[in-house]
Design an enzyme around this catalytic site. Structure first.
Site, PDB file in Angstrom:
ATOM      1  N   GLY A  12      88.127 -54.279  69.255  1.00 50.98           N
ATOM      2  CA  GLY A  12      87.321 -54.922  68.857  1.00 50.98           C
ATOM      3  C   GLY A  12      86.215 -55.586  69.405  1.00 50.98           C
ATOM      4  CG  ASP A  60      99.332 -51.363  61.045  1.00 51.68           C
ATOM      5  OD1 ASP A  60      99.450 -52.736  61.486  1.00 51.68           O
ATOM      6  OD2 ASP A  60      99.224 -51.674  59.865  1.00 51.68           O
ATOM      7  CB  SER A 127      91.231 -70.075  67.819  1.00 50.00           C
ATOM      8  OG  SER A 127      90.294 -71.124  67.531  1.00 50.00           O
ATOM      9  CE1 TYR A 152      92.255 -65.962  63.055  1.00 47.09           C
ATOM     10  CE2 TYR A 152      91.088 -68.227  63.244  1.00 47.09           C
ATOM     11  CZ  TYR A 152      90.941 -66.672  64.208  1.00 47.09           C
ATOM     12  OH  TYR A 152      91.063 -66.244  65.001  1.00 47.09           O
ATOM     13  CE  LYS A 156      94.031 -66.326  66.567  1.00 45.32           C
ATOM     14  NZ  LYS A 156      94.597 -64.964  66.697  1.00 45.32           N
ATOM     15  CE1 TYR A 221      77.302 -72.899  54.279  1.00 45.75           C
ATOM     16  CE2 TYR A 221      78.637 -71.471  56.225  1.00 45.75           C
ATOM     17  CZ  TYR A 221      77.611 -71.216  55.132  1.00 45.75           C
ATOM     18  OH  TYR A 221      77.519 -70.005  54.969  1.00 45.75           O
ATOM     19  NE  ARG A 234      82.635 -75.705  64.891  1.00 48.54           N
ATOM     20  CZ  ARG A 234      82.344 -77.129  64.733  1.00 48.54           C
ATOM     21  NH1 ARG A 234      81.720 -77.863  64.893  1.00 48.54           N
ATOM     22  NH2 ARG A 234      82.599 -76.528  63.611  1.00 48.54           N
ATOM     23  CG  ASP A 301      82.388 -76.226  59.216  1.00 42.90           C
ATOM     24  OD1 ASP A 301      83.478 -75.162  59.762  1.00 42.90           O
ATOM     25  OD2 ASP A 301      81.189 -75.636  58.644  1.00 42.90           O
TER      26      ASP A 301
HETATM   27  P1  NAD Z   1      88.080 -58.020  66.174  1.00 41.75           P
HETATM   28  O1  NAD Z   1      88.388 -58.191  64.498  1.00 41.75           O
HETATM   29  O2  NAD Z   1      86.815 -57.704  67.020  1.00 41.75           O
HETATM   30  O3  NAD Z   1      89.068 -57.254  66.958  1.00 41.75           O
HETATM   31  C1  NAD Z   1      89.979 -57.801  66.569  1.00 41.75           C
HETATM   32  C2  NAD Z   1      90.616 -55.998  66.954  1.00 41.75           C
HETATM   33  O4  NAD Z   1      92.496 -55.897  66.046  1.00 41.75           O
HETATM   34  C3  NAD Z   1      90.473 -54.849  65.636  1.00 41.75           C
HETATM   35  O5  NAD Z   1      89.845 -54.003  66.284  1.00 41.75           O
HETATM   36  C4  NAD Z   1      91.652 -54.663  64.693  1.00 41.75           C
HETATM   37  O6  NAD Z   1      91.158 -53.518  64.424  1.00 41.75           O
HETATM   38  C5  NAD Z   1      92.436 -54.805  65.841  1.00 41.75           C
HETATM   39  N1  NAD Z   1      93.439 -55.550  64.587  1.00 41.75           N
HETATM   40  C6  NAD Z   1      93.365 -55.999  63.512  1.00 41.75           C
HETATM   41  N2  NAD Z   1      95.258 -55.868  62.828  1.00 41.75           N
HETATM   42  C7  NAD Z   1      95.873 -54.888  63.844  1.00 41.75           C
HETATM   43  C8  NAD Z   1      96.903 -54.586  63.541  1.00 41.75           C
HETATM   44  N3  NAD Z   1      97.673 -54.976  62.397  1.00 41.75           N
HETATM   45  N4  NAD Z   1      97.256 -52.959  64.560  1.00 41.75           N
HETATM   46  C9  NAD Z   1      96.588 -53.137  65.037  1.00 41.75           C
HETATM   47  N5  NAD Z   1      95.168 -53.602  65.149  1.00 41.75           N
HETATM   48  C10 NAD Z   1      95.142 -54.125  64.846  1.00 41.75           C
HETATM   49  O7  NAD Z   1      88.257 -60.320  66.825  1.00 41.75           O
HETATM   50  P2  NAD Z   1      87.653 -60.730  67.708  1.00 41.75           P
HETATM   51  O8  NAD Z   1      87.067 -61.105  67.488  1.00 41.75           O
HETATM   52  O9  NAD Z   1      87.897 -59.678  69.185  1.00 41.75           O
HETATM   53  O10 NAD Z   1      89.088 -61.154  68.354  1.00 41.75           O
HETATM   54  C11 NAD Z   1      90.205 -60.667  68.937  1.00 41.75           C
HETATM   55  C12 NAD Z   1      91.410 -61.916  69.371  1.00 41.75           C
HETATM   56  O11 NAD Z   1      91.156 -63.338  69.349  1.00 41.75           O
HETATM   57  C13 NAD Z   1      92.212 -62.085  67.211  1.00 41.75           C
HETATM   58  O12 NAD Z   1      93.505 -62.412  67.206  1.00 41.75           O
HETATM   59  C14 NAD Z   1      90.964 -63.114  66.662  1.00 41.75           C
HETATM   60  O13 NAD Z   1      92.438 -64.374  66.153  1.00 41.75           O
HETATM   61  C15 NAD Z   1      90.906 -64.246  68.564  1.00 41.75           C
HETATM   62  N6  NAD Z   1      89.694 -65.531  68.147  1.00 41.75           N
HETATM   63  C16 NAD Z   1      88.086 -64.690  67.797  1.00 41.75           C
HETATM   64  C17 NAD Z   1      87.675 -65.864  68.269  1.00 41.75           C
HETATM   65  C18 NAD Z   1      86.291 -65.078  67.592  1.00 41.75           C
HETATM   66  O14 NAD Z   1      85.372 -66.485  67.624  1.00 41.75           O
HETATM   67  N7  NAD Z   1      85.830 -63.946  67.864  1.00 41.75           N
HETATM   68  C19 NAD Z   1      88.352 -67.355  68.121  1.00 41.75           C
HETATM   69  C20 NAD Z   1      89.423 -67.772  68.273  1.00 41.75           C
HETATM   70  C21 NAD Z   1      89.973 -66.163  68.425  1.00 41.75           C
HETATM   71  C1  UD1 Z   2      85.422 -70.720  62.969  1.00 44.63           C
HETATM   72  C2  UD1 Z   2      86.155 -71.139  62.185  1.00 44.63           C
HETATM   73  C3  UD1 Z   2      87.845 -71.107  63.317  1.00 44.63           C
HETATM   74  C4  UD1 Z   2      87.736 -69.727  64.210  1.00 44.63           C
HETATM   75  C5  UD1 Z   2      86.371 -69.840  64.505  1.00 44.63           C
HETATM   76  C6  UD1 Z   2      86.445 -67.829  65.162  1.00 44.63           C
HETATM   77  C7  UD1 Z   2      86.044 -72.005  60.073  1.00 44.63           C
HETATM   78  C8  UD1 Z   2      86.121 -73.503  59.784  1.00 44.63           C
HETATM   79  N1  UD1 Z   2      86.045 -72.091  61.460  1.00 44.63           N
HETATM   80  O1  UD1 Z   2      85.214 -71.668  64.003  1.00 44.63           O
HETATM   81  O2  UD1 Z   2      89.273 -71.024  62.246  1.00 44.63           O
HETATM   82  O3  UD1 Z   2      88.398 -69.703  64.973  1.00 44.63           O
HETATM   83  O4  UD1 Z   2      85.292 -69.473  63.825  1.00 44.63           O
HETATM   84  O5  UD1 Z   2      86.208 -67.231  64.525  1.00 44.63           O
HETATM   85  O6  UD1 Z   2      85.507 -71.605  59.794  1.00 44.63           O
HETATM   86  N2  UD1 Z   2      77.718 -73.016  60.300  1.00 44.63           N
HETATM   87  C9  UD1 Z   2      76.028 -73.152  59.646  1.00 44.63           C
HETATM   88  N3  UD1 Z   2      76.137 -71.570  58.987  1.00 44.63           N
HETATM   89  C10 UD1 Z   2      76.858 -69.946  58.818  1.00 44.63           C
HETATM   90  C11 UD1 Z   2      77.208 -70.575  59.739  1.00 44.63           C
HETATM   91  C12 UD1 Z   2      77.853 -70.995  60.233  1.00 44.63           C
HETATM   92  O7  UD1 Z   2      75.653 -73.579  59.388  1.00 44.63           O
HETATM   93  O8  UD1 Z   2      76.110 -69.751  57.879  1.00 44.63           O
HETATM   94  C13 UD1 Z   2      78.153 -73.449  61.285  1.00 44.63           C
HETATM   95  C14 UD1 Z   2      79.307 -74.054  60.553  1.00 44.63           C
HETATM   96  O9  UD1 Z   2      79.219 -75.114  60.097  1.00 44.63           O
HETATM   97  C15 UD1 Z   2      79.405 -74.988  62.361  1.00 44.63           C
HETATM   98  C16 UD1 Z   2      78.741 -73.928  62.805  1.00 44.63           C
HETATM   99  O10 UD1 Z   2      77.809 -73.454  62.745  1.00 44.63           O
HETATM  100  O11 UD1 Z   2      79.344 -76.505  62.499  1.00 44.63           O
HETATM  101  C17 UD1 Z   2      79.887 -72.630  63.881  1.00 44.63           C
HETATM  102  O12 UD1 Z   2      80.330 -71.752  62.517  1.00 44.63           O
HETATM  103  P1  UD1 Z   2      80.958 -70.556  63.108  1.00 44.63           P
HETATM  104  O13 UD1 Z   2      80.718 -70.055  64.244  1.00 44.63           O
HETATM  105  O14 UD1 Z   2      81.277 -70.507  61.646  1.00 44.63           O
HETATM  106  O15 UD1 Z   2      82.324 -71.475  64.081  1.00 44.63           O
HETATM  107  P2  UD1 Z   2      83.032 -72.867  63.958  1.00 44.63           P
HETATM  108  O16 UD1 Z   2      83.080 -73.166  62.702  1.00 44.63           O
HETATM  109  O17 UD1 Z   2      83.650 -73.741  64.992  1.00 44.63           O
END
Ligand code: NAD
Ligand code: UD1
Length: 343
Positions: A12, A60, A127, A152, A156, A221, A234, A301
């Site tokens: 991922g 999985d 997160s 979601y 966490k 938004y 943010r 938000d």
């Molecule tokens: P991503 O979806 O790109 O990566 C997650 C990976 O996990 C994917 O490759 C998916 O195929 C795999 N996966 C999901 N369910 C599975 C299962 N049951 N078995 C095996 N593989 C599985 O997401 P990411 O953005 O890289 O996020 C990684 C982690 O960080 C996640 O736990 C996510 O919740 C957390 N996180 C992400 C963000 C963000 O903004 N990207 C923010 C806070 C926390």
């Molecule tokens: C979101 C999730 C959070 C998650 C994080 C990473 C919500 C409420 N929160 O955080 O739980 O951990 O993503 O995946 O969904 N925005 C716009 N237009 C868009 C998209 C976003 O205006 O099309 C604004 C949002 O209102 C926010 C900011 O951009 O103020 C950042 O948004 P986003 O990237 O989705 O992150 P978070 O909301 O912080």
């Protein structure tokens, strides 16, 4: 001999960047992923960047028997970094059971397989969503957690509670939970980056997809929040900076440097930027105009979220190094390469 690390979800977005940093720090990596939100092509891209193709097992993690079997074949693993999870906030509101099942079964199966095989180090992708709407800023790890708005987010919070119970019951087990703020950006090679499936939820991929012509316009938004320009603030953090923090966390676990069996660190830059700041920076660095419109607020938000990063600096020796402009440029570079390739 290299230290072996299992990386769940390693194909991922954040996982693949972390795998690169691990390989570059001389670790042996085994990726477990079911490719539900990624592709196997990531593996050859990792090889292109590092010269090493990590071991990959398509599994999985909801399947307990198979998970235990895989871990029993890798008993010499030093630590596990657990990225595997579903992460679309809106979808989790529509399909809460799917999210609780995937994110919690895969966590429980991984932890059970670890305990059974005496693999005692665990790093968790948490997160900033666990802080809910914080009363004080910047957010330190001491801030109270709140029940997150989305299922979601709640997976966490519950996961951290499970880890807390596990370390209390098992004196050998050590865990680090990393609370990410807003990861954006991509590897400098432009070979790996975020691949949102369908319409992106998050701001940065929505901006780059709009700029590249895939979306008509960005919806902002709400502009009536109590912030300098009315749009929410943010703490955006470059995914490569984030990846480097995982390597430091792995080293801390392997060297048994932890002060507590469960440690929690914020990963952000400590700087807050509004949605309009990000849009205007994007326009500046790409020398283009972005089509956007202010619309209603999005449910859930919070007005302002940015990290105190002191603890990660003190204990992990980690600070973020990339500026907002660097983050934006790398996201843009990745988006352009992606679209040129698939056209
Ligand atoms: P991503 O979806 O790109 O990566 C997650 C990976 O996990 C994917 O490759 C998916 O195929 C795999 N996966 C999901 N369910 C599975 C299962 N049951 N078995 C095996 N593989 C599985 O997401 P990411 O953005 O890289 O996020 C990684 C982690 O960080 C996640 O736990 C996510 O919740 C957390 N996180 C992400 C963000 C963000 O903004 N990207 C923010 C806070 C926390
Ligand atoms: C979101 C999730 C959070 C998650 C994080 C990473 C919500 C409420 N929160 O955080 O739980 O951990 O993503 O995946 O969904 N925005 C716009 N237009 C868009 C998209 C976003 O205006 O099309 C604004 C949002 O209102 C926010 C900011 O951009 O103020 C950042 O948004 P986003 O990237 O989705 O992150 P978070 O909301 O912080």
């Amino acid at each position: 001999m290299k230290n072996k690390i299992i990386v769940t979800g390693g194909c991922g977005y954040i996982g693949s960047h972390t795998v690169i940093e691990l390989i570059e720090n001389n670790f042996e990596v085994v990726i477990l992923d079911d490719l539900s939100n990624s592709t196997e092509e990531t593996l050859s891209r990792i090889e292109k960047i590092t010269g090493v193709k990590p071991t990959f097992i398509n599994i999985d993690l909801k399947n307990e028997t198979k998970t235990k079997e895989v871990f029993s074949n890798h008993k010499d693993t030093k630590a596990v970094i657990h990225f595997a999870a579903h992460k679309a906030v809106g979808e989790s509101v529509q399909k809460p059971l799917m999210y609780y099942k995937n994110n919690l079964y895969s966590l429980l199966n991984t932890l059970s397989a670890q305990v059974e095989n005496n693999i005692n180090g665990f790093i968790f992708s948490s997160s900033a969503t666990v802080y809910g709407t914080p009363e004080t800023l910047p957010i330190t790890e001491e801030n109270e957690t709140q029940r997150p708005f989305s299922p979601y987010g709640n997976t966490k919070k519950v996961a951290e509670e499970i880890l807390d119970d596990l370390i209390k019951s098992n004196p050998n087990f050590a865990a680090i939970s990393l609370r990410y703020f807003n990861p954006i950006g991509a590897h400098e090679s432009g070979l790996i980056g975020e691949l949102p499936s369908g319409i992106p939820n998050n701001l940065m991929p929505y901006i780059t997809q709009t700029a590249v012509g895939l979306r008509e316009k960005l919806m902002v938004y709400g502009n009536d929040y109590p912030t300098k320009d009315g749009t929410p603030i943010r703490d955006y953090i470059h995914v490569v900076d984030l990846a480097k923090a995982h390597v430091l966390a792995v080293k801390r676990i392997i060297k048994k440097e932890q002060e507590k069996a469960l440690e929690i660190f914020n990963l952000g830059t400590g700087n807050g930027f509004s949605v309009l700041d990000v849009i205007h920076s994007f326009e500046d660095v790409t020398n283009s105009k972005l089509n956007y419109e202010i619309v209603e607020r999005r449910a859930g938000d919070v007005p302002k979220l940015y990290a105190s990063t002191d603890l990660a600096k003190q204990k992990l020796g980690w600070t973020a190094s990339k500026t907002l402009n660097e983050m934006i440029l790398s996201s843009w570079n990745w988006e352009q390469k992606l679209r040129n390739k698939t056209k």
